[in-house]
Design an enzyme around this catalytic site. Structure first.
Site, PDB file in Angstrom:
ATOM      1  N   ASP A  26      42.984  35.980  46.626  1.00 50.71           N
ATOM      2  CA  ASP A  26      42.690  36.401  45.256  1.00 50.71           C
ATOM      3  C   ASP A  26      41.190  36.610  45.053  1.00 50.71           C
ATOM      4  OD1 ASP A  26      43.712  36.644  42.458  1.00 50.71           O
ATOM      5  OD2 ASP A  26      42.423  34.919  42.107  1.00 50.71           O
ATOM      6  N   GLU A  46      42.480  40.906  48.015  1.00 49.60           N
ATOM      7  CA  GLU A  46      42.347  41.652  46.766  1.00 49.60           C
ATOM      8  C   GLU A  46      40.875  42.031  46.656  1.00 49.60           C
ATOM      9  OE1 GLU A  46      42.994  41.315  41.956  1.00 49.60           O
ATOM     10  OE2 GLU A  46      42.222  39.612  43.052  1.00 49.60           O
TER      11      GLU A  46
HETATM   12  C1  NOJ Z   1      43.412  38.354  40.239  1.00 51.64           C
HETATM   13  C2  NOJ Z   1      44.858  38.177  39.965  1.00 51.64           C
HETATM   14  O1  NOJ Z   1      45.566  39.267  40.507  1.00 51.64           O
HETATM   15  C3  NOJ Z   1      45.018  38.054  38.475  1.00 51.64           C
HETATM   16  O2  NOJ Z   1      46.369  38.048  38.103  1.00 51.64           O
HETATM   17  C4  NOJ Z   1      44.314  36.811  38.014  1.00 51.64           C
HETATM   18  O3  NOJ Z   1      44.317  36.746  36.612  1.00 51.64           O
HETATM   19  C5  NOJ Z   1      42.868  36.785  38.478  1.00 51.64           C
HETATM   20  N1  NOJ Z   1      42.707  37.174  39.850  1.00 51.64           N
HETATM   21  C6  NOJ Z   1      42.282  35.412  38.327  1.00 51.64           C
HETATM   22  O4  NOJ Z   1      42.809  34.568  39.310  1.00 51.64           O
END
Ligand code: NOJ
Length: 555
Positions: free
Chosen positions: A201, A243
């Site tokens: 993430d 991500e």
């Molecule tokens: C990215 C995630 O995909 C999202 O859903 C989340 O709110 C943020 N990171 C914070 O962890």
């Protein structure tokens, strides 16, 4: 050897245990429910599950606010249930990857509680503090309009703490060696349970080196490479899937110059330009985006997706492009979020079946590994009455029974979409299983097709001239085999002219329908594509194995 680097040709399916199936009747999905649906996923052809965070959490950001990294949230079951789930997935040859949320914790995590209440605590330095109000305290919000600052004052600590996301998600200080050690320990913990890797993430934010005096911070990539080394030691075939939503060129450091970083990154650049192509009916935006992101290091691969659990982020398009996509796919204000994206599910956004198929055929065939969002295989709709990104997080629609067969409880965790074209009464897995022409069965056949085309995951690719601005024509080559795949972005039928560059290229055999194309005298194929049509051809032969002759190079 093809089985190594398994992620090159995996079919990833992202789901949240919370909204998949509730087995114990409390309104919340659980591991027991997920276990009961593994055969469904297996039959669909999915072989890798990406689970949204299921660790203990106050659940104020759909579980991305973790308060205990080592515990299964009791709402979803016990650690024992998780282990059972892993066994059942393994039995079916499925891999499981977990969300690794290490940029921040919940403010309810015991580390943060101790850090804020005691300046002498060993956890104080696990977070990022400033005694004075930082100059850029209201800059860099990820959720503008729903988040007021990136620094908040904490009464107990008598200091400001940094939070890139919501104020209840304080950032961990990954510059602190103890924090790094703890993160590696936690990864090791889940790897010892048999997980195949992690979707990491918010990667760019994890790597930031805090500097209160500056508006933008440097990134330190060593930590990322450390995580990869740990993964490699514990599971030599493990995967880090990042991500990382950055402009072309910047991804290089995340992969690592020699592939020593993350093996996979989601291709956000291609995703956003794919939607621009859909909105403009022109192939060029997507073709340019593919060219801009080509050339990943050996052993690395892009993740290709259409939608995720978040908004469709269009922040990387220029203002004009963003406006075009918004006008086409988010005509109402309530569909737009954070001033950059669309909070809709794919099916209602695209509107019709042909468009839906075009988008999915692209997802299956673009260079990379396709990633499904649960529910998209049946074309589920959204609920715009829910706040923010919750609109696309409604429970899975299994049948026409109450609450779509998701739960026997009176109140599901989120309301199930009901009524109208997308309501569970009409749109559900059970009815689509019975209908040979359903989206579900179409997706299963496309997944089968994707698996029969290893050229996409392994091969070299190029964009061919098509003679039409509406048509994207791509050729893939691997081990003496070639594919030619065409997509028509126009709402009208279009005739494309392609000249593949491969031996036997005067014969193209369609893989989905009984048809083949013979080249004209000049070696050019003239192929008519339906409105939003797509064609998958193999050059020379129907079956890739017939052509497979050359040994594979070791990556
Ligand atoms: C990215 C995630 O995909 C999202 O859903 C989340 O709110 C943020 N990171 C914070 O962890």
């Amino acid at each position: 050897m093809i089985a190594d680097l398994w992620y090159r040709n995996a079919i990833i399916y992202s789901l949240d245990v919370e909204t998949f199936l509730d087995a114990n009747g409390d309104g919340v999905g659980d591991f027991e429910g997920l276990i009961r649906r593994l055969d469904y996923l297996d039959a669909l052809g999915v072989n890798t599950l990406w689970l949204a965070p299921f660790q203990k959490s106050p659940d104020r950001d759909d579980g991305y606010d973790i308060s205990d990294f080592y515990a299964v949230d009791p709402r979803y079951g016990s650690s024992g249930d998780f282990v059972e789930f892993m066994r059942e997935a393994d039995k079916r040859g499925m891999r499981v990857i977990l969300d690794l949320v290490i940029n921040h914790t919940s403010d309810q995590h015991t580390w943060f509680r101790q850090a804020r209440s005691d300046p002498e605590s060993r956890y104080r330095d696990w977070y990022v503090w400033s005694k004075k109000k930082p100059k850029y305290w209201d800059q860099g919000m990820v959720f503008p309009g729903h988040q007021e600052s990136t620094w908040s004052y904490d009464q107990k600590a008598r200091a400001y703490y940094y939070h890139r996301f919501y104020d209840f998600q304080p950032d961990l200080n990954t510059q602190n060696p103890e924090v790094r050690e703890e993160i590696r320990r936690m990864m090791g913990y889940w790897l010892s349970h048999g997980v195949a890797g992690f979707r990491v993430d918010a990667v760019p934010f994890i790597l930031e080196v805090p500097d209160v005096t500056r508006k933008t911070w440097n990134r330190e990539f060593d930590f990322l490479y450390e995580l990869r080394r740990l993964l490699q030691l514990r599971n030599g075939n493990g995967l880090l899937l990042g991500e990382v939503n950055v402009p072309p060129g910047e991804e290089k450091q995340y992969f690592g110059a020699r592939g020593e970083g993350m093996q996979m990154l989601f291709n956000f650049w291609v995703n956003q330009h794919l939607f621009l192509s859909l909105a403009t009916e022109r192939a060029a935006p997507l073709a340019d985006a593919l060219r801009a992101t080509r050339g990943v290091p050996n052993g690395c691969q892009w993740g290709i997706f259409l939608r995720t659990h978040d908004e469709l982020d269009l922040g990387r398009l220029d203002a004009k492009g963003r406006a075009i996509v918004a006008q086409r796919f988010a005509p109402d204000d309530g569909m737009w979020l954070y001033n950059r994206g669309v909070r809709r599910r794919l099916a209602p956004m695209l509107g019709d079946r042909q468009h839906y198929e075009l988008a999915h055929s692209l997802m299956f065939s673009l260079p990379g590994t396709p990633t499904f969002r649960y529910g998209d295989e049946i074309g589920m709709g959204d609920d715009l009455s829910l706040p923010e990104r919750e609109a696309v997080r409604t429970p899975m629609q299994w049948s026409s029974e109450r609450h779509g067969g998701f739960t026997l409880a009176d109140r599901p965790v989120n309301p199930v979409v009901s009524g109208g074209v997308y309501g569970y009464e009409r749109l559900n897995v059970e009815s689509q299983q019975r209908d040979p022409g359903s989206l579900l069965n179409w997706n299963a056949s496309m997944i089968r097709l994707r698996k029969e085309c290893p050229e996409i995951g392994w091969g070299e690719w190029r964009i061919l001239g098509s003679g039409s601005p509406h048509v994207l024509a791509m050729q893939y080559d691997w081990r003496g085999n070639s594919l030619v795949i065409l997509h028509n972005f126009s709402e009208r039928a279009v005739s494309a002219r392609v000249r593949p560059r491969a031996a036997d290229s005067d014969r193209l055999v369609e893989l989905r329908i009984e048809e083949e194309s013979r080249a004209g005298k000049s070696g050019t194929h003239e192929i008519v594509l339906d409105p939003y049509g797509y064609r998958w051809f193999r050059v020379g032969n129907l079956n890739y194995a017939l052509n497979a002759s050359r040994p594979q190079k070791i990556e």
